[in-house]
Design a protein around this motif. Structure first.
Motif, mmCIF file in Angstrom:
data_model
loop_
_atom_site.group_PDB
_atom_site.id
_atom_site.type_symbol
_atom_site.label_atom_id
_atom_site.label_comp_id
_atom_site.label_asym_id
_atom_site.label_seq_id
_atom_site.Cartn_x
_atom_site.Cartn_y
_atom_site.Cartn_z
ATOM 1 N N HIS A 136 1.059 -0.996 0.211
ATOM 2 C CA HIS A 136 -0.315 0.087 0.183
ATOM 3 C C HIS A 136 1.287 1.204 0.288
ATOM 4 O O HIS A 136 0.370 2.456 -0.543
ATOM 5 N N ALA A 137 1.959 1.187 1.218
ATOM 6 C CA ALA A 137 2.815 2.180 1.093
ATOM 7 C C ALA A 137 4.021 2.708 -0.770
ATOM 8 O O ALA A 137 3.417 3.667 -0.908
ATOM 9 N N TYR A 138 3.678 1.511 -1.417
ATOM 10 C CA TYR A 138 4.426 1.669 -2.394
ATOM 11 C C TYR A 138 3.472 2.258 -3.496
ATOM 12 O O TYR A 138 3.437 3.146 -4.717
ATOM 13 N N LEU A 139 1.867 2.220 -3.631
ATOM 14 C CA LEU A 139 1.334 1.883 -3.946
ATOM 15 C C LEU A 139 0.869 3.393 -3.838
ATOM 16 O O LEU A 139 0.539 4.202 -4.993
ATOM 17 N N GLY A 140 0.798 4.137 -2.982
ATOM 18 C CA GLY A 140 -0.420 5.530 -2.949
ATOM 19 C C GLY A 140 1.565 6.677 -3.224
ATOM 20 O O GLY A 140 1.633 7.181 -3.795
ATOM 21 N N TRP A 141 2.402 6.080 -3.317
ATOM 22 C CA TRP A 141 4.051 6.156 -3.606
ATOM 23 C C TRP A 141 3.861 6.940 -4.982
ATOM 24 O O TRP A 141 3.827 7.864 -5.801
ATOM 25 N N ALA A 142 3.303 5.705 -5.475
ATOM 26 C CA ALA A 142 3.891 5.453 -7.572
ATOM 27 C C ALA A 142 2.079 6.456 -7.822
ATOM 28 O O ALA A 142 2.545 6.812 -8.459
ATOM 29 N N LEU A 143 0.984 6.304 -7.134
ATOM 30 C CA LEU A 143 0.128 7.171 -7.734
ATOM 31 C C LEU A 143 0.813 8.773 -7.793
ATOM 32 O O LEU A 143 0.312 9.576 -7.900
ATOM 33 N N TYR A 144 1.426 9.328 -6.554
ATOM 34 C CA TYR A 144 1.419 10.178 -6.370
ATOM 35 C C TYR A 144 2.475 10.862 -7.392
ATOM 36 O O TYR A 144 2.610 11.586 -8.569
ATOM 37 N N LEU A 145 3.276 9.843 -7.700
ATOM 38 C CA LEU A 145 4.315 10.341 -8.349
ATOM 39 C C LEU A 145 3.403 10.402 -10.134
ATOM 40 O O LEU A 145 4.396 10.674 -11.079
ATOM 41 N N THR A 146 2.700 9.782 -10.423
ATOM 42 C CA THR A 146 1.796 9.994 -11.485
ATOM 43 C C THR A 146 0.910 11.375 -12.362
ATOM 44 O O THR A 146 1.203 11.695 -13.143
ATOM 45 N N ARG A 147 0.862 12.246 -11.002
ATOM 46 C CA ARG A 147 -0.047 12.959 -11.403
ATOM 47 C C ARG A 147 0.768 14.133 -9.573
ATOM 48 O O ARG A 147 -0.019 14.536 -8.664
ATOM 49 N N PRO A 148 1.825 14.652 -9.942
ATOM 50 C CA PRO A 148 2.703 15.198 -8.705
ATOM 51 C C PRO A 148 1.424 16.413 -8.218
ATOM 52 O O PRO A 148 2.093 17.331 -6.960
ATOM 53 N N ASP A 149 1.134 17.320 -9.030
ATOM 54 C CA ASP A 149 0.491 18.353 -9.264
ATOM 55 C C ASP A 149 -0.685 18.320 -9.005
ATOM 56 O O ASP A 149 -1.313 19.848 -8.630
ATOM 57 N N ASP A 150 -1.821 17.385 -8.272
ATOM 58 C CA ASP A 150 -2.832 17.213 -8.475
ATOM 59 C C ASP A 150 -2.620 16.848 -7.302
ATOM 60 O O ASP A 150 -2.786 16.108 -6.393
ATOM 61 N N ALA A 151 -4.004 17.928 -6.025
ATOM 62 C CA ALA A 151 -3.433 18.320 -4.651
ATOM 63 C C ALA A 151 -4.822 17.191 -4.533
ATOM 64 O O ALA A 151 -4.654 16.147 -3.181
ATOM 65 N N GLU A 152 -6.222 16.267 -4.825
ATOM 66 C CA GLU A 152 -6.591 15.275 -4.985
ATOM 67 C C GLU A 152 -5.714 13.688 -4.822
ATOM 68 O O GLU A 152 -5.653 12.692 -4.266
ATOM 69 N N VAL A 153 -4.563 14.159 -6.098
ATOM 70 C CA VAL A 153 -4.584 12.700 -5.930
ATOM 71 C C VAL A 153 -3.376 12.781 -5.144
ATOM 72 O O VAL A 153 -2.838 11.696 -4.220
ATOM 73 N N GLU A 154 -2.928 13.733 -4.613
ATOM 74 C CA GLU A 154 -1.332 13.514 -3.598
ATOM 75 C C GLU A 154 -2.393 13.461 -2.090
ATOM 76 O O GLU A 154 -2.546 12.772 -1.302
ATOM 77 N N LYS A 155 -4.222 13.674 -1.905
ATOM 78 C CA LYS A 155 -4.250 13.335 -0.903
ATOM 79 C C LYS A 155 -4.890 11.343 -0.361
ATOM 80 O O LYS A 155 -4.754 11.286 0.307
ATOM 81 N N ARG A 156 -5.180 11.349 -1.563
ATOM 82 C CA ARG A 156 -5.543 10.188 -2.206
ATOM 83 C C ARG A 156 -4.403 8.960 -1.378
ATOM 84 O O ARG A 156 -3.754 7.881 -1.110
ATOM 85 N N ALA A 157 -2.649 9.607 -2.550
ATOM 86 C CA ALA A 157 -1.635 9.020 -1.785
ATOM 87 C C ALA A 157 -1.509 8.718 -0.883
ATOM 88 O O ALA A 157 -0.547 8.387 0.114
#
Length: 329
Positions: A230-251
């Motif tokens: 889950h931790a790696y999943l969150g980090w990879a998710l953030y890297l796909t869209r680092p400027d998206d605040a909603e993505v950062e929240k989910r990550a």
């Protein structure tokens, strides 16, 4: 006598009196007159009816003479199944044999595992009536062999489940088998999840965040109890869209879930620290990196992050000092 001779093959021992009574079936007086017979005969007749060695039939008309002529061989052949009927029987028995092979005894009889003895006995009687080899005496050898196989499976199931001790031992065996099967399945899922996780790590090293994200999603789905997935999943998710605040929240939520599931691993804290650093929360980031270093003293990534934070602070202090000196001058 009953039309089906199935029960003649069971372990039913008749004494001399009962054998004589059985031989007289078909020529006994009507039921009303049988009530006057002795208790022993009435009990024997009742047993014949229960085991289907005998059956009740309507009395023939008064003018009809009793049938005493044995069935001829030609008449017997008339009751042999036609090739079309036999093919249907063979297909049905083959399908039944295939379905019962390898099934547990409760499935063979079609009863639940908490079924009582009466229910088990009724299920066996019903299945035995339909599958006993004696029903297929006029059929081909192939049909007879199938009937013998099916009836053998049903008989073994009944013999085991009708004996209290064997019944309990069999239940224990099934529970042990189920536990072993569950452990094997869990091991298989864990292995498959780890392989997908390792592939995700390789994709991260190639800086392909989208491919890594797909791998980590599969790993977390196959084995959701592993926190690092889950931790790696969150980090990879953030890297796909680092400027998206909603993505950062989910990550952030995914990485925190990973930290909760694996509090002894350094990676969730490392990823949390990086997110805090990217968001400008240096103090929170430093705490996370320090925790990662406590969990893994040789964590090079955490050391580098802490050193970078220190360098930025020193640089900020130097800049602030120069500004003050200029202002004072």
């Amino acid at each position: 006598p009953g039309e089906s001779s199935y029960y003649r093959f069971q372990e039913i021992d008749l004494d001399e009196h009962e054998s004589g009574l059985f031989d007289a079936l078909g020529s006994l007086p009507p039921l009303a007159e049988l009530r006057e017979r002795d208790e022993r005969s009435r009990r024997a007749l009742y047993a014949f009816l229960v085991t289907e060695l005998a059956e009740l039939r309507a009395a023939p008309p008064a003018t009809a003479a009793p049938q005493t002529t044995p069935v001829s061989a030609g008449a017997a052949r008339e009751h042999e199944p036609s090739s079309e009927v036999e093919e249907g029987i063979r297909t049905e028995l083959a399908a039944l044999a295939e379905r019962l092979r390898g099934r547990d005894y409760f499935d063979v009889l079609g009863v639940a595992r908490n079924a009582g003895q009466d229910e088990i006995r009724r299920a066996y009687m019903d299945a035995a009536k339909r599958t006993h080899p004696d029903r297929f005496r006029g059929a081909s050898d192939a049909v007879k062999r199938l009937a013998e196989e099916v009836f053998g499976l049903i008989s073994l199931a009944h013999e085991t489940l009708s004996d209290p001790r064997r019944h309990e031992a069999y239940l224990l065996e099934l529970r042990n088998d189920s536990r072993e099967a569950a452990e094997l399945e869990e091991g298989r899922r864990a292995l498959q999840a780890e392989l997908r996780f390792q592939e995700g790590e390789r994709q991260l090293q190639k800086r392909d965040a989208a491919a890594a994200l797909s791998c980590f999603e599969e790993a977390a789905k196959m084995y959701p109890d592993e926190g690092e997935y889950h931790a790696y999943l969150g980090w990879a998710l953030y890297l796909t869209r680092p400027d998206d605040a909603e993505v950062e929240k989910r990550a952030l939520a995914l990485i925190r879930k990973g930290r909760k599931l694996a509090p002894e691993r350094e990676k969730p804290y490392l990823f949390l620290g990086r997110l805090h650093r990217q968001a400008g929360r240096s103090d929170n980031a430093e705490k996370c990196f320090m925790r990662a270093l406590q969990l893994k003293p040789d964590c090079v990534e955490a050391m580098r992050e802490i050193r970078l934070i220190g360098m930025r602070r020193q640089k900020a202090k130097g800049l602030f000092g120069r500004l003050l000196r200029r202002s004072g001058g």
